[in-house]
Write an enzyme that holds these catalytic residues in place. Structure first.
Site, PDB file in Angstrom:
ATOM      1  N   PRO A  30      -6.661  -1.627 -25.479  1.00 12.59           N
ATOM      2  CA  PRO A  30      -7.141  -2.414 -24.332  1.00 12.59           C
ATOM      3  C   PRO A  30      -6.940  -1.628 -23.032  1.00 12.59           C
ATOM      4  O   PRO A  30      -5.838  -1.140 -22.767  1.00 12.59           O
ATOM      5  CB  PRO A  30      -6.259  -3.668 -24.363  1.00 12.59           C
ATOM      6  CG  PRO A  30      -5.673  -3.694 -25.740  1.00 12.59           C
ATOM      7  CD  PRO A  30      -5.544  -2.281 -26.171  1.00 12.59           C
ATOM      8  N   CYS A  32      -7.607  -2.136 -19.068  1.00  8.96           N
ATOM      9  CA  CYS A  32      -8.027  -3.028 -17.995  1.00  8.96           C
ATOM     10  C   CYS A  32      -8.977  -2.309 -17.036  1.00  8.96           C
ATOM     11  O   CYS A  32      -8.709  -1.193 -16.602  1.00  8.96           O
ATOM     12  CB  CYS A  32      -6.824  -3.553 -17.229  1.00  8.96           C
ATOM     13  SG  CYS A  32      -5.872  -4.780 -18.141  1.00  8.96           S
ATOM     14  N   ALA A  66      -7.106  -6.538 -21.724  1.00  5.59           N
ATOM     15  CA  ALA A  66      -6.320  -7.758 -21.618  1.00  5.59           C
ATOM     16  C   ALA A  66      -7.175  -8.846 -20.974  1.00  5.59           C
ATOM     17  O   ALA A  66      -7.555  -8.748 -19.811  1.00  5.59           O
ATOM     18  CB  ALA A  66      -5.069  -7.507 -20.783  1.00  5.59           C
ATOM     19  N   GLN A 108      -7.940  -8.362 -26.775  1.00  8.01           N
ATOM     20  CA  GLN A 108      -6.541  -8.648 -26.511  1.00  8.01           C
ATOM     21  C   GLN A 108      -6.446  -9.905 -25.655  1.00  8.01           C
ATOM     22  O   GLN A 108      -6.915  -9.928 -24.508  1.00  8.01           O
ATOM     23  CB  GLN A 108      -5.878  -7.474 -25.800  1.00  8.01           C
ATOM     24  CG  GLN A 108      -4.374  -7.666 -25.593  1.00  8.01           C
ATOM     25  CD  GLN A 108      -3.765  -6.542 -24.783  1.00  8.01           C
ATOM     26  OE1 GLN A 108      -4.054  -6.401 -23.600  1.00  8.01           O
ATOM     27  NE2 GLN A 108      -2.918  -5.740 -25.415  1.00  8.01           N
ATOM     28  N   TYR A 190       4.265  -8.799 -19.486  1.00  8.70           N
ATOM     29  CA  TYR A 190       3.493 -10.008 -19.255  1.00  8.70           C
ATOM     30  C   TYR A 190       4.179 -11.206 -19.928  1.00  8.70           C
ATOM     31  O   TYR A 190       5.290 -11.086 -20.431  1.00  8.70           O
ATOM     32  CB  TYR A 190       2.046  -9.795 -19.687  1.00  8.70           C
ATOM     33  CG  TYR A 190       1.385  -8.722 -18.852  1.00  8.70           C
ATOM     34  CD1 TYR A 190       1.283  -8.861 -17.458  1.00  8.70           C
ATOM     35  CD2 TYR A 190       0.890  -7.544 -19.415  1.00  8.70           C
ATOM     36  CE1 TYR A 190       0.708  -7.865 -16.669  1.00  8.70           C
ATOM     37  CE2 TYR A 190       0.321  -6.545 -18.630  1.00  8.70           C
ATOM     38  CZ  TYR A 190       0.236  -6.708 -17.261  1.00  8.70           C
ATOM     39  OH  TYR A 190      -0.317  -5.728 -16.477  1.00  8.70           O
ATOM     40  N   ARG A 238       0.526  -6.722 -29.842  1.00 13.37           N
ATOM     41  CA  ARG A 238       1.006  -5.544 -29.109  1.00 13.37           C
ATOM     42  C   ARG A 238       2.393  -5.841 -28.549  1.00 13.37           C
ATOM     43  O   ARG A 238       2.601  -6.846 -27.876  1.00 13.37           O
ATOM     44  CB  ARG A 238       0.056  -5.149 -27.991  1.00 13.37           C
ATOM     45  CG  ARG A 238       0.597  -3.985 -27.159  1.00 13.37           C
ATOM     46  CD  ARG A 238      -0.435  -3.355 -26.248  1.00 13.37           C
ATOM     47  NE  ARG A 238      -0.835  -2.054 -26.767  1.00 13.37           N
ATOM     48  CZ  ARG A 238      -1.467  -1.126 -26.031  1.00 13.37           C
ATOM     49  NH1 ARG A 238      -1.795  -1.367 -24.771  1.00 13.37           N
ATOM     50  NH2 ARG A 238      -1.783   0.031 -26.558  1.00 13.37           N
TER      51      ARG A 238
END
Length: 371
Positions: A30, A32, A66, A108, A190, A238
């Site tokens: 992933p 961003c 994400a 994701q 996160y 992940r």
């Protein structure tokens, strides 16, 4: 999980996860993009070209960035989402193209927690967005702020239930959008990572304290997602295998929770590191995170992918051939060269047939062997 065969480079042997065969072990993590111009979470032409080019370039698996399960779960207001049907429909165009190129598509699913509501790149140095400039209140396991960001609200029972349901709903839309697999984001500081790490989770209820309690949110999300996607679709998670800070999350805790996540319905584990603590001292170097994937794989017998400054095809080949990882994620290498997989196949003499027919006349064997 399929075992590697004996023919050809290990990096270009197919792998089967549940009901999905992936043509090789050169995967796109992933990445961003902070590129939703309408700020409504809907992916657009940039995402089609960005992800589609890597699929056409020979990658086995392309995992979309994400993608927030709720508006408040976005890192920034330029993030993609999957909390409504318009977003799912936009993603379906992208998954159709990825599949047409012979690659598998993943997404994701994420919630940024206390690291939400920040300025998009390249404005990130400004920190979190003031509420009067498009920002929104953030949430976390505890009311402990990430360095330079506003203090989050500690989620209550109802808020935690909403987060789990948001992942469940986003997983259902991922299936409707045509993705081949779903990944739960439990890394990089996160929300799920915030619950996992004792540095950010200071709760004394059933969602904090012991490792079992800190892992409860992730395991509930994994069960909810598995219930939505059915038994054939692969489910990845992940992890950041370490916070790079004494007393924080580490590879031993990761390995225990990976085993629990397998029992809850997860299949494959994408092993990264860091992101929870801004000032962590991280020894960045080529392949600096690969030994964490190897550690987790050895201690759990789970399938894992390695990531982190891996840019050389022969380095990646050794990781897979020696059984240290089942696949390798190439991030910046793929952004620099969306056809990295075809280049790697040439370097390793893989003899694959993954070239798009439109590009066949450019294959090295048609041009005196030169790339």
């Amino acid at each position: 999980m399929s075992a590697p065969g004996s023919a050809g480079p290990a990096l270009f042997r197919p792998i089967t996860v549940r009901g999905l065969e992936i043509r090789n072990r050169v995967w796109v993590p992933p990445l961003c993009q902070y590129s939703v111009t309408a700020r409504d979470g809907v992916p657009h032409d940039w995402h089609l070209v960005h992800l589609g080019a890597m699929a056409a370039g020979g990658a086995g698996l392309v995992v979309a960035e994400a993608t927030a399960v709720s508006p408040e779960g976005r890192i920034s207001d330029h993030d993609t989402g999957l909390w409504n049907d318009a977003q799912a429909e936009a993603w379906s165009r992208i998954t159709r193209f990825i599949r047409s190129q012979g690659a598998a598509s993943g997404i994701q699913l994420a919630h940024a927690g206390r690291k939400a509501s920040v300025w998009p790149e390249p404005m990130r140095r400004r920190g979190s967005q003031p509420l009067d400039e498009g920002g929104w209140p953030t949430v976390s396991a505890s009311a402990v702020a990430f360095d330079g960001y506003r203090e989050p609200l500690a989620l209550d029972e109802a808020g935690i239930a909403r987060v789990i349901d948001d992942f469940r709903s986003a997983a259902r839309r991922a299936v409707e959008a045509g993705f081949d697999l779903v990944e739960v984001h439990a890394a990089h500081g996160y929300l799920v990572h915030q619950f996992l790490s004792p540095l950010s989770n200071l709760r004394d209820d059933r969602w904090g304290g012991s490792l079992e309690n800190r892992a409860r949110l992730l395991l509930e999300i994994v069960r909810a997602v598995r219930a939505e996607i059915g038994e054939e679709m692969p489910l990845f998670v992940r992890f950041s295998a370490t916070d790079w800070v004494p007393g924080g999350w580490d590879e031993d805790q990761t390995s225990v929770v990976v085993a629990w996540a397998k029992d809850a319905g997860a299949d494959f584990f994408d092993i990264s590191t860091g992101g929870l603590v801004a000032a962590a001292d991280i020894p960045v170097a080529p392949g600096y995170q690969a030994h964490f994937a190897e550690y987790v794989g050895e201690h759990t017998e789970a399938a894992v992918s390695a990531v982190g400054r891996i840019t050389d095809a022969r380095h990646a080949e050794r990781l897979v051939a020696e059984g240290r990882a089942d696949a390798v994620m190439f991030g910046k290498a793929m952004m620099r060269d969306p056809h990295f997989a075809m280049r790697a196949a040439h370097e390793l003499d893989a003899g694959t047939s993954m070239w798009p027919p439109q590009y066949l006349r450019a294959r090295p064997e048609h041009n005196d062997g030169e790339w």
